[in-house]
Write a protein that holds these residues in place. Sequence first.
Motif, PDB file in Angstrom:
ATOM      1  N   THR A   8      42.525  26.926  54.045  1.00 16.47           N
ATOM      2  CA  THR A   8      42.830  26.464  52.680  1.00 16.47           C
ATOM      3  C   THR A   8      42.151  27.323  51.596  1.00 16.47           C
ATOM      4  OG1 THR A   8      40.948  24.964  52.789  1.00 16.47           O
ATOM      5  CG2 THR A   8      43.106  24.064  53.403  1.00 16.47           C
ATOM      6  N   THR A   9      41.463  28.368  52.020  1.00 14.27           N
ATOM      7  CA  THR A   9      40.700  29.172  51.051  1.00 14.27           C
ATOM      8  C   THR A   9      41.627  29.801  50.007  1.00 14.27           C
ATOM      9  OG1 THR A   9      39.049  29.643  52.724  1.00 14.27           O
ATOM     10  CG2 THR A   9      39.093  31.100  50.812  1.00 14.27           C
ATOM     11  N   LYS A  10      41.221  29.651  48.750  1.00 16.58           N
ATOM     12  CA  LYS A  10      42.043  30.173  47.655  1.00 16.58           C
ATOM     13  C   LYS A  10      41.529  31.558  47.228  1.00 16.58           C
ATOM     14  CE  LYS A  10      41.664  25.958  45.647  1.00 16.58           C
ATOM     15  NZ  LYS A  10      41.397  25.160  46.834  1.00 16.58           N
ATOM     16  N   LEU A  11      42.472  32.351  46.740  1.00 21.57           N
ATOM     17  CA  LEU A  11      42.174  33.764  46.471  1.00 21.57           C
ATOM     18  C   LEU A  11      41.922  34.063  44.993  1.00 21.57           C
ATOM     19  CD1 LEU A  11      44.749  35.748  48.639  1.00 21.57           C
ATOM     20  CD2 LEU A  11      42.263  35.960  48.736  1.00 21.57           C
ATOM     21  N   LEU A  12      40.825  34.791  44.763  1.00 22.05           N
ATOM     22  CA  LEU A  12      40.530  35.408  43.472  1.00 22.05           C
ATOM     23  C   LEU A  12      40.273  36.891  43.762  1.00 22.05           C
ATOM     24  CD1 LEU A  12      37.913  32.801  42.190  1.00 22.05           C
ATOM     25  CD2 LEU A  12      40.278  33.035  41.378  1.00 22.05           C
ATOM     26  N   GLY A  13      40.209  37.709  42.739  1.00 20.52           N
ATOM     27  CA  GLY A  13      39.902  39.109  43.011  1.00 20.52           C
ATOM     28  C   GLY A  13      39.845  39.947  41.753  1.00 20.52           C
ATOM     29  N   VAL A  14      39.706  41.242  41.971  1.00 23.86           N
ATOM     30  CA  VAL A  14      39.683  42.195  40.857  1.00 23.86           C
ATOM     31  C   VAL A  14      40.678  43.296  41.169  1.00 23.86           C
ATOM     32  CG1 VAL A  14      37.605  43.319  41.842  1.00 23.86           C
ATOM     33  CG2 VAL A  14      38.284  43.812  39.480  1.00 23.86           C
ATOM     34  N   LEU A  23      31.201  45.688  40.887  1.00 20.84           N
ATOM     35  CA  LEU A  23      30.150  44.741  41.288  1.00 20.84           C
ATOM     36  C   LEU A  23      30.653  43.298  41.216  1.00 20.84           C
ATOM     37  CD1 LEU A  23      27.050  46.274  39.470  1.00 20.84           C
ATOM     38  CD2 LEU A  23      27.896  46.691  41.770  1.00 20.84           C
ATOM     39  N   SER A  24      31.869  43.110  40.715  1.00 27.18           N
ATOM     40  CA  SER A  24      32.379  41.747  40.530  1.00 27.18           C
ATOM     41  C   SER A  24      32.468  40.952  41.834  1.00 27.18           C
ATOM     42  CB  SER A  24      33.744  41.792  39.834  1.00 27.18           C
ATOM     43  OG  SER A  24      33.568  42.300  38.538  1.00 27.18           O
ATOM     44  N   PRO A  25      32.905  41.544  42.963  1.00 26.41           N
ATOM     45  CA  PRO A  25      32.934  40.735  44.192  1.00 26.41           C
ATOM     46  C   PRO A  25      31.556  40.172  44.566  1.00 26.41           C
ATOM     47  CG  PRO A  25      34.300  42.676  44.465  1.00 26.41           C
ATOM     48  CD  PRO A  25      33.549  42.856  43.162  1.00 26.41           C
ATOM     49  N   ARG A  26      30.497  40.953  44.404  1.00 29.73           N
ATOM     50  CA  ARG A  26      29.150  40.443  44.711  1.00 29.73           C
ATOM     51  C   ARG A  26      28.805  39.257  43.817  1.00 29.73           C
ATOM     52  NH1 ARG A  26      26.132  43.712  47.814  1.00 29.73           N
ATOM     53  NH2 ARG A  26      27.211  45.635  48.299  1.00 29.73           N
ATOM     54  N   LEU A 285      23.520  40.508  41.065  1.00 28.27           N
ATOM     55  CA  LEU A 285      23.651  41.876  40.544  1.00 28.27           C
ATOM     56  C   LEU A 285      22.303  42.586  40.501  1.00 28.27           C
ATOM     57  CD1 LEU A 285      26.209  41.480  37.632  1.00 28.27           C
ATOM     58  CD2 LEU A 285      26.591  42.113  39.997  1.00 28.27           C
ATOM     59  N   ILE A 286      21.286  41.861  40.052  1.00 26.69           N
ATOM     60  CA  ILE A 286      19.954  42.478  39.956  1.00 26.69           C
ATOM     61  C   ILE A 286      19.493  42.914  41.346  1.00 26.69           C
ATOM     62  CG2 ILE A 286      17.509  41.994  39.477  1.00 26.69           C
ATOM     63  CD1 ILE A 286      18.495  40.248  37.117  1.00 26.69           C
ATOM     64  N   THR A 295      25.535  52.730  41.672  1.00 24.87           N
ATOM     65  CA  THR A 295      26.965  52.583  41.426  1.00 24.87           C
ATOM     66  C   THR A 295      27.228  52.979  39.984  1.00 24.87           C
ATOM     67  OG1 THR A 295      26.736  50.358  40.593  1.00 24.87           O
ATOM     68  CG2 THR A 295      27.121  50.590  42.957  1.00 24.87           C
ATOM     69  N   HIS A 296      28.450  53.243  39.686  1.00 25.39           N
ATOM     70  CA  HIS A 296      28.834  53.410  38.294  1.00 25.39           C
ATOM     71  C   HIS A 296      29.126  52.032  37.739  1.00 25.39           C
ATOM     72  CE1 HIS A 296      29.010  57.748  38.610  1.00 25.39           C
ATOM     73  NE2 HIS A 296      29.405  57.523  39.839  1.00 25.39           N
ATOM     74  N   ASN A 297      29.089  51.918  36.420  1.00 19.57           N
ATOM     75  CA  ASN A 297      29.456  50.630  35.821  1.00 19.57           C
ATOM     76  C   ASN A 297      30.889  50.325  36.196  1.00 19.57           C
ATOM     77  OD1 ASN A 297      27.009  50.660  34.632  1.00 19.57           O
ATOM     78  ND2 ASN A 297      27.762  50.582  32.543  1.00 19.57           N
ATOM     79  N   PHE A 298      31.273  49.048  36.111  1.00 20.87           N
ATOM     80  CA  PHE A 298      32.645  48.724  36.521  1.00 20.87           C
ATOM     81  C   PHE A 298      33.626  49.094  35.446  1.00 20.87           C
ATOM     82  CE2 PHE A 298      33.195  43.935  35.424  1.00 20.87           C
ATOM     83  CZ  PHE A 298      33.851  44.211  34.286  1.00 20.87           C
TER      84      PHE A 298
END
Length: 298
Positions: A8-14, A23-26, A285-286, A295-298
């Motif tokens: 039943t897991t619902k999906l989000l993403g970038v 870094l958004s997934p983290r 993130l920290i 990493t580079h900024n997103f």
Amino acid sequence: MITRITGTTKLLGVIGYPVEHSLSPRMHNAAIAEMGVDYVYLPFPIAPHNLQVAIDGFAAIGVVGFSVTIPHKQAIIPLISEVSSLAQAVGAVNTVVRKDDKWIGTNTDVEGFIAPLLSICNQDWSQTTAVILGNGGAARAVIAGCAQLGCAQIHVIGRNLNKLVAFHESWSNSALFSHLHVHHWDKLPKYIPQANLLVNTTPIGMYPHINEAPLTSEEVKELPSGAIAYDLTYNPNPTKFLKLAQQSQAVTINGLEMLVQQGAAALKIWLERDIVPVDIMRQALIEHLELGVKTHNF
Ligand code: NAP
């Protein structure tokens, strides 16, 4: 951190291209784990020519919402059903949610930009002159943010006069147009002493160019008393620009909090919640950045 995936897991993403450095997934999966909700947030590398088919596919598989990063922030606008007035004003969408079988787009970068300013300076912004370095996509959200705060004047400094003129013209239908001025980088020394709020939206000083800064140490010293120096870059933290500003007794803000707050605002939209664990998102993130993962900024 393990996210439990079920039937039943619902999906989000970038969506972005490339998107590996995001870094958004983290940040989002840390919040999802903390909240114990049945979601997962994934990176989706979507080449520009696949944007329409990707959006259609997302609708088909029931994606709840997604973040939008470079190069899709403008290109997505004609492909979605509704665009918030704020995102229209900025000219970019960074957050999309599925509602009533429609894709609705908005821009949470503005809220992300403003949040740390409001938390450290509960001041009357109507006397504030903002000086913004750079005239790319992020500068647009910063301008909308400065206008929301009620800044008296907004000066944008860029290196390419043709782009600056087009940038200025793109705001001609906006109420903030009469407060918005653009100048070539040569004129920067004139505007530093007026800059109660100086925002760097250029990538100057971003990893790996950590010894670069948009201003010289002599120029930074010209900032007025009580000035706020804000760098959208968060890697390194602090940037050379912010180190120089600290030495000149300016109040400094780095880009991490903007990243966290725009993400928190997006998560609230997708999950229809008033509160999300912002501290957990920030900490994720920290910890990642302190691990020395460059990493580079997103
Ligand atoms: P962008 O659309 O490519 O714009 C970058 C701007 O910086 C352009 O105006 C560019 O000028 C200018 N620039 C680049 N190098 C320069 C240099 N050496 N000297 C003078 N100007 C220079 O990028 P963006 O999307 O606006 O992003 C800008 C920065 O903000 C990036 O570092 C990004 O990671 C960061 N950002 C942070 C957050 C956050 O949440 N913290 C959010 C969004 C963006 P030209 O047009 O002449 O090339």
